[in-house]
Write an enzyme that holds these catalytic residues in place. Structure first.
Site, PDB file in Angstrom:
ATOM      1  NE  ARG A 137      -3.195   0.227   3.094  1.00 53.03           N
ATOM      2  CZ  ARG A 137      -3.612  -0.088   4.446  1.00 53.03           C
ATOM      3  NH1 ARG A 137      -3.123   0.249   5.375  1.00 53.03           N
ATOM      4  NH2 ARG A 137      -4.413  -1.358   4.557  1.00 53.03           N
ATOM      5  CB  CYS A 150      -3.901 -15.289  16.645  1.00 55.42           C
ATOM      6  SG  CYS A 150      -3.800 -14.067  15.071  1.00 55.42           S
ATOM      7  CB  CYS A 154      -8.361  -9.403  18.963  1.00 54.50           C
ATOM      8  SG  CYS A 154      -6.724  -9.657  19.428  1.00 54.50           S
ATOM      9  CG  ASP A 355      -5.401   1.377   8.479  1.00 52.84           C
ATOM     10  OD1 ASP A 355      -5.332   1.798   7.300  1.00 52.84           O
ATOM     11  OD2 ASP A 355      -4.711   0.636   9.004  1.00 52.84           O
TER      12      ASP A 355
END
Length: 412
Positions: A137, A150, A154, A355
């Protein structure tokens, strides 16, 4: 500005007392697993093998689950898998429905509700992916997704579309293609390994990947994004730290949202990484019922410094599908930043960013400290709300004579 003082009785004000309490270090301890040998409890592979992964396990260990939590846990594996390490589970307060640890890792039925503005890929990563598992990006850096797994998940995960493969994304990193792209793109000087969590790899597999990247002449430094030191501090072994130090300059960004996560075990793990010469930064996500207050955030950033970690970013929660119950306002984040800047050491003040939805990248968001400016002067305010004037010419050179006196603007 209001300045806290001790009460007439000599006691600390409530916020000061809370701050002090939040900054204390405690061990998570074996808790429900007190019958387990220390050698097993401190083995990261044992921790992974014995994660809580089902609603039934969760309810057995925590009978105080709310209907919203139990319903969310039953449906979790259709969107983002449920997984909590025994170590991290011990940080949950089963008596507190608003426990900040609980809200981060225990699913809720609200995850099934999607607002019209929410997205499966809020950061537009897939649209900036020239080869599978690589995001390009920004001009001089790339993000390499190395796994979809993971240690724990989350509930606000930006990459819940692919992480854990609960939604059937079927992510398979193509290391050879990723490395070939980097080799053929000379303007890439910074490579960030993320996922999922790269530190779930064995030492040997991770070193193989790091060595291949380090061999590319135009790659100046490497980064790893991980929550392993928080979810699974047992993984940060002396052997792992010794291996990582061979690949400097190497930076590690951790992810901690609440001071309770910074235990004695985490402090030890971060110390091993710091002793290996690895600069450490922290990225937090602003979350309702977790860290959306100035006292909690101040305790977090100050405690991070005590763990030799620089607070780096506070993210406004991305517009990931099913995260509205965890999201708080940008206004709340700006208010927290006002309470940090000038009220604690500058090293403890992170950058608040959004973001930009759809792939616009990180946009800094700051309180308004520049009130007015023109060719002759900049009018600014400090953290106390006091007004100051900085004279300068249009090209930045100092003025020979001071500017004409101006009236102080009113703060609103």
């Amino acid at each position: 500005m209001h300045t806290e003082t001790t009460s007439d009785s000599g006691e600390e004000p409530p916020s000061s007392s809370t701050l002090k309490s939040l900054k204390e270090f405690h061990s998570a301890g074996p808790g429900f697993w007190s019958n387990i040998a220390d050698s097993d409890w401190n083995d990261w592979r044992w921790q992974l093998k014995h994660r809580i992964t089902s609603a039934e396990q969760l309810q057995r260990l925590m009978p105080t689950l709310t209907p919203e939590e139990y319903g969310g846990a039953k449906l979790a594996n259709h969107k983002l898998a449920l997984a909590i390490t025994p170590y991290f589970f011990n940080l949950i307060d089963p008596a507190d429905e608003n426990c900040p640890i609980r809200w981060q890792v225990i699913p809720r039925i609200e995850e099934t509700q999607t607002a019209s503005w929410e997205m499966t890929d809020p950061c537009g990563e897939d649209s900036h992916s020239p080869v599978p598992g690589l995001v390009h990006r920004y001009p001089d850096r790339v993000l390499v997704l190395v796994t979809d797994r993971c240690a724990a998940y989350c509930r606000y995960c930006t990459r819940s579309r692919l992480v854990s493969n609960a939604s059937g994304y079927d992510f398979h990193p193509q290391f050879d293609q990723q490395i070939e792209y980097i080799q053929n793109t000379p303007n890439v000087r910074d490579v960030l390994l993320s996922g999922g969590d790269p530190l779930l790899f064995s030492d040997e597999k991770l070193e193989h990947l790091l060595s291949r990247l380090r061999a590319i002449p135009h790659v100046e430094f490497l980064r790893i994004g991980t929550r392993i030191p928080i979810f699974l501090p047992q993984r940060i072994t002396p052997q792992l730290s010794a291996m990582l130090r061979k690949y400097h300059p190497l930076f590690i960004s951790i992810h901690s949202n609440h001071p309770r996560e910074l235990t004695t075990e985490v402090r030890g793990a971060l110390g091993r990484l710091a002793d290996a010469g690895i600069p450490l930064g922290n990225q937090s996500v602003l979350l309702r019922n977790v860290n959306d207050g100035a006292v909690v955030m101040k305790a977090l950033v100050q405690k991070l410094l005590m763990c030799r970690v620089k607070p780096y970013y506070i993210y406004q929660c991305d517009l990931i599908s099913g995260s509205a119950h965890l999201r708080t306002s940008v206004r709340t984040g700006l208010k927290i930043m006002e309470e940090l800047r000038g009220h604690t050491t500058g090293y403890a003040v992170p950058q608040f960013v959004i973001d930009a939805p759809g792939g616009g990248g990180k946009v800094p968001v700051n309180p308004e400290y520049v009130l007015t400016r023109n060719a002759d002067r900049v009018v600014i305010r400090n953290y106390e709300g006091k007004i100051f004037e900085y004279p300068e010419a249009a090209d930045g050179t100092p003025l020979i004579s001071p500017p004409v006196e101006i009236e102080e603007p009113e703060l609103v």
